[in-house]
Design a protein around this motif. Structure first.
Motif, PDB file in Angstrom:
ATOM      1  N   UNK A 128      -2.002  16.754   4.311  1.00  0.00           N
ATOM      2  CA  UNK A 128      -2.096  17.647   3.309  1.00  0.00           C
ATOM      3  C   UNK A 128      -0.490  18.149   3.457  1.00  0.00           C
ATOM      4  N   UNK A 129       0.533  17.650   2.711  1.00  0.00           N
ATOM      5  CA  UNK A 129       1.677  18.111   2.857  1.00  0.00           C
ATOM      6  C   UNK A 129       2.364  18.988   1.741  1.00  0.00           C
ATOM      7  N   UNK A 130       3.353  19.436   2.054  1.00  0.00           N
ATOM      8  CA  UNK A 130       4.811  19.884   1.319  1.00  0.00           C
ATOM      9  C   UNK A 130       5.359  19.304   0.162  1.00  0.00           C
ATOM     10  N   UNK A 131       5.472  19.861  -1.191  1.00  0.00           N
ATOM     11  CA  UNK A 131       6.205  19.121  -2.106  1.00  0.00           C
ATOM     12  C   UNK A 131       7.519  18.075  -1.736  1.00  0.00           C
ATOM     13  N   UNK A 132       7.184  17.312  -1.919  1.00  0.00           N
ATOM     14  CA  UNK A 132       8.438  16.424  -0.869  1.00  0.00           C
ATOM     15  C   UNK A 132       9.284  15.875  -0.276  1.00  0.00           C
ATOM     16  N   UNK A 133       7.795  15.485   0.199  1.00  0.00           N
ATOM     17  CA  UNK A 133       6.993  15.058   2.028  1.00  0.00           C
ATOM     18  C   UNK A 133       7.256  13.686   1.785  1.00  0.00           C
ATOM     19  N   UNK A 134       6.837  13.167   0.414  1.00  0.00           N
ATOM     20  CA  UNK A 134       6.916  11.638   0.214  1.00  0.00           C
ATOM     21  C   UNK A 134       5.715  11.342   0.366  1.00  0.00           C
ATOM     22  N   UNK A 135       4.629  12.131   0.639  1.00  0.00           N
ATOM     23  CA  UNK A 135       2.916  11.869   0.778  1.00  0.00           C
ATOM     24  C   UNK A 135       2.197  11.020   0.052  1.00  0.00           C
ATOM     25  N   UNK A 136       2.765  10.713  -1.622  1.00  0.00           N
ATOM     26  CA  UNK A 136       1.839  10.375  -2.343  1.00  0.00           C
ATOM     27  C   UNK A 136       3.151   8.598  -2.245  1.00  0.00           C
ATOM     28  N   UNK A 139       1.518   6.311   0.360  1.00  0.00           N
ATOM     29  CA  UNK A 139       0.450   6.116  -0.186  1.00  0.00           C
ATOM     30  C   UNK A 139       0.552   4.965  -1.180  1.00  0.00           C
ATOM     31  N   UNK A 140       1.316   5.108  -2.106  1.00  0.00           N
ATOM     32  CA  UNK A 140       1.200   4.731  -3.251  1.00  0.00           C
ATOM     33  C   UNK A 140       1.801   3.027  -2.775  1.00  0.00           C
ATOM     34  N   UNK A 141       3.113   3.177  -2.096  1.00  0.00           N
ATOM     35  CA  UNK A 141       3.907   1.669  -2.032  1.00  0.00           C
ATOM     36  C   UNK A 141       2.789   1.023  -0.426  1.00  0.00           C
ATOM     37  N   UNK A 142       2.102   1.153   0.081  1.00  0.00           N
ATOM     38  CA  UNK A 142       1.146   1.075   0.620  1.00  0.00           C
ATOM     39  C   UNK A 142       0.027   0.064   0.419  1.00  0.00           C
ATOM     40  N   UNK A 143      -0.368   0.436  -0.709  1.00  0.00           N
ATOM     41  CA  UNK A 143      -1.410   0.589  -1.498  1.00  0.00           C
ATOM     42  C   UNK A 143      -1.151  -0.885  -2.630  1.00  0.00           C
ATOM     43  N   UNK A 144      -0.199  -0.589  -2.695  1.00  0.00           N
ATOM     44  CA  UNK A 144       0.231  -1.872  -3.584  1.00  0.00           C
ATOM     45  C   UNK A 144       1.120  -3.135  -2.817  1.00  0.00           C
ATOM     46  N   UNK A 145       1.849  -2.968  -1.373  1.00  0.00           N
ATOM     47  CA  UNK A 145       2.035  -3.733  -0.769  1.00  0.00           C
ATOM     48  C   UNK A 145       0.915  -4.837  -0.445  1.00  0.00           C
ATOM     49  N   UNK A 182     -18.567   5.862  -6.503  1.00  0.00           N
ATOM     50  CA  UNK A 182     -19.416   5.040  -6.063  1.00  0.00           C
ATOM     51  C   UNK A 182     -18.617   3.344  -6.457  1.00  0.00           C
ATOM     52  N   UNK A 183     -17.692   3.169  -7.616  1.00  0.00           N
ATOM     53  CA  UNK A 183     -17.115   2.114  -8.157  1.00  0.00           C
ATOM     54  C   UNK A 183     -16.626   1.576  -6.955  1.00  0.00           C
ATOM     55  N   UNK A 184     -16.241   1.626  -6.270  1.00  0.00           N
ATOM     56  CA  UNK A 184     -15.395   2.031  -4.992  1.00  0.00           C
ATOM     57  C   UNK A 184     -15.687   1.233  -3.509  1.00  0.00           C
ATOM     58  N   UNK A 185     -17.484   1.305  -3.828  1.00  0.00           N
ATOM     59  CA  UNK A 185     -18.218   0.973  -2.684  1.00  0.00           C
ATOM     60  C   UNK A 185     -17.789   0.405  -2.111  1.00  0.00           C
ATOM     61  N   UNK A 186     -18.136   0.290  -0.354  1.00  0.00           N
ATOM     62  CA  UNK A 186     -17.210  -1.062   0.012  1.00  0.00           C
ATOM     63  C   UNK A 186     -15.731  -1.369  -0.149  1.00  0.00           C
ATOM     64  N   UNK A 187     -15.083  -0.462  -0.342  1.00  0.00           N
ATOM     65  CA  UNK A 187     -13.969  -1.012  -0.870  1.00  0.00           C
ATOM     66  C   UNK A 187     -13.117   0.321  -0.486  1.00  0.00           C
ATOM     67  N   UNK A 188     -11.883   0.644  -1.134  1.00  0.00           N
ATOM     68  CA  UNK A 188     -10.950   2.204  -0.131  1.00  0.00           C
ATOM     69  C   UNK A 188     -10.799   2.783  -1.805  1.00  0.00           C
ATOM     70  N   UNK A 189     -10.848   4.100  -1.351  1.00  0.00           N
ATOM     71  CA  UNK A 189      -9.984   5.179  -2.794  1.00  0.00           C
ATOM     72  C   UNK A 189      -9.410   5.520  -2.335  1.00  0.00           C
ATOM     73  N   UNK A 190      -8.333   6.701  -3.706  1.00  0.00           N
ATOM     74  CA  UNK A 190      -7.277   7.286  -2.732  1.00  0.00           C
ATOM     75  C   UNK A 190      -7.195   8.401  -3.599  1.00  0.00           C
ATOM     76  N   UNK A 191      -7.711   9.487  -3.495  1.00  0.00           N
ATOM     77  CA  UNK A 191      -7.695  10.814  -4.388  1.00  0.00           C
ATOM     78  C   UNK A 191      -6.477  11.487  -4.125  1.00  0.00           C
ATOM     79  N   UNK A 192      -5.801  11.093  -5.459  1.00  0.00           N
ATOM     80  CA  UNK A 192      -4.137  11.968  -5.078  1.00  0.00           C
ATOM     81  C   UNK A 192      -4.125  13.419  -6.082  1.00  0.00           C
ATOM     82  N   UNK A 193      -3.710  14.449  -5.020  1.00  0.00           N
ATOM     83  CA  UNK A 193      -3.588  15.785  -5.751  1.00  0.00           C
ATOM     84  C   UNK A 193      -4.778  16.596  -5.877  1.00  0.00           C
ATOM     85  N   UNK A 194      -5.403  16.150  -4.072  1.00  0.00           N
ATOM     86  CA  UNK A 194      -6.983  16.434  -4.262  1.00  0.00           C
ATOM     87  C   UNK A 194      -7.361  17.913  -4.760  1.00  0.00           C
TER      88      UNK A 194
END
Length: 434
Positions: A128-136, A139-145, A182-194
């Motif tokens: 949970x984060x305030x807007x502009x704190x860089x949370x998304x 996660x996005x940069x680490x997921x790409x890396x 379910x399509x991400x079974x055994x892997x990882x999912x990131x739900x942004x703006x949940x």
């Protein structure tokens, strides 16, 4: 289009296959129908991972000199600095970056002495984060890396897009289309703006998150594996900031129901005031690379490919997990309407995070195949969780303490009320009724 698998072959509906067979007209309606004689699973990233000598050398760069708390802190500091200054470029958010790495390195299932069957090992994190704190962005940069994981934007999808939806074919028959979870079974999912999904709709995933399988019992009955490492991130709901709450942890009650909060293994709260504004507007110092570009991805794949038998707890480690779960429950367990720390299953949460940390620091035995969990990993996780929950943006410690005070006051109030009811307050009142 309907296809029929013959010959007793087992096909999972949330996996991809290369199929071969024959096409025939259906005897009832002449619709084109495929009879599958062979289905070859398309190899996923976990199955394609191979622990070669070159990979072993890469993974050794993530291991501390020895498994003590001091050496673990030192090694993690090096890893986090490397990723901060060379990958994410988002400073002063080590606790969030470490949380992401723990989710990535969680094991699918492992055995513990207090349960006969292997328990859930995949980790779920809520940010949970305030807007502009860089949370998304973080996660996005680490997921790409790392190159692993799937992103879902909850504002542009729905519960059906996340879990399943039912569709009707041209001939009136119903079938199920599985969603991103379910399509991400055994892997990882990131739900942004949940917060884009209503809190009651998350109830569709409650059983799947705990048991690792998604069941549908409607016009069509179906079941599919759903063992998913998850990161859910979003702002506080209704345009609020964390500072608008007495304690930031209360924001979870506006997003999830009680039982859905309990299924998160831990949560991180990011206030806009946590970082000095001057640190956003300065050039970052250079930091030498301490690991190769593929080392972190291979370490994640190593974790994802471990079986329950390949996770080993030292005897002292089990005692440390139980002691840590007890200490955390005594401090935070009274926050029953924000059950991030639930006394009934906190030992499992601590075990999951501890195993993930052991995997992140590539703590393996002489064979290089089995993950070995040390008491130092448990001690580090305890300090880490206390840091998260005592942080000004969370305040779960104060919230739990207030819950205890309210319970004490409530008990005293009930006791006084019961005593007052025993008094004969109507004695002498008859003269006023004459």
């Amino acid at each position: 289009r309907k296809i029929y698998a013959i010959g007793g072959m087992k096909i999972e509906t949330n996996k991809y296959y290369e199929i071969s067979g024959y096409m025939y007209p259906h005897p009832k309606n002449q619709e084109s129908t495929i009879l599958v004689t062979n289905a070859t699973p398309l190899q996923d990233v976990v199955e394609s991972f191979s622990l070669t000598e070159e990979v072993r050398e890469e993974l050794d760069s993530l291991r501390p000199e020895s498994m003590t708390v001091e050496n673990i802190v030192s090694k993690l500091g090096t890893i986090l600095n490397d990723l901060t200054y060379n990958v994410t470029h988002i400073v002063e958010r080590d606790e969030v970056l470490l949380g992401l790495l723990l989710v990535y390195h969680s094991i699918l299932r492992f055995r513990v002495p207090w349960d006969t069957d292997p328990i859930r090992g995949w980790v779920e994190l809520k940010i949970v984060g305030d807007t502009g704190t860089g949370k998304s962005a973080l996660v996005e940069k680490m997921m790409k890396y790392i190159g692993l994981g799937n992103r879902v934007n909850a504002e542009s999808t729905s519960r059906t897009g996340l879990t399943y939806k039912m569709e009707q074919g041209n001939r009136g028959s119903w079938y199920i289309v599985w969603g991103a979870w379910p399509l991400a079974d055994k892997e990882l999912i990131w739900v942004d703006e949940d917060t884009g999904i209503e809190k009651d709709e998350y109830g569709e995933m409650t059983l799947a998150r705990s048991d690792g399988k998604l069941e549908v019992k409607r016009a069509v009955t179906a079941e599919t594996p759903c063992r998913v490492r998850a990161i859910l991130s979003g702002n506080a709901p209704k345009g609020k900031r964390l500072s608008d709450y007495a304690q930031g942890a209360e924001s979870l009650k506006d997003v999830f129901n009680n039982e859905d909060i309990r299924r998160f293994d831990f949560a991180i709260f990011m206030r806009s005031t946590d970082v000095d504004p001057e640190k956003y507007n300065r050039s970052l110092p250079s930091f030498p690379r301490t690991m190769s570009d593929d080392a972190l991805k291979n370490n994640v794949l190593f974790a994802w490919s471990r079986t329950p038998e390949q996770v080993v707890f030292l005897p002292d480690t089990v005692d440390a997990i139980l002691e840590t779960a007890t200490k955390l429950s005594k401090v935070y367990g009274n926050a029953t309407d924000i059950p991030l720390v639930s006394p009934s299953d906190q030992r499992n949460k601590v075990a999951r995070l501890t195993v993930a940390l052991a995997s992140l620091t590539h703590s393996v035995d002489e064979s290089g195949e089995r993950i070995t969990v040390y008491p130092a990993h448990v001690n580090f996780i305890y300090d880490y969780l206390v840091q998260l929950y005592n942080a000004p943006g969370c305040g779960l410690n104060y919230y739990a303490r207030l819950a205890v005070s309210e319970e004490i006051v409530g008990d005293k109030f009930d006791k006084i009320t019961n005593e007052l009811r025993k008094l004969d307050t109507l004695k002498g009142a008859s003269k006023y009724n004459e």
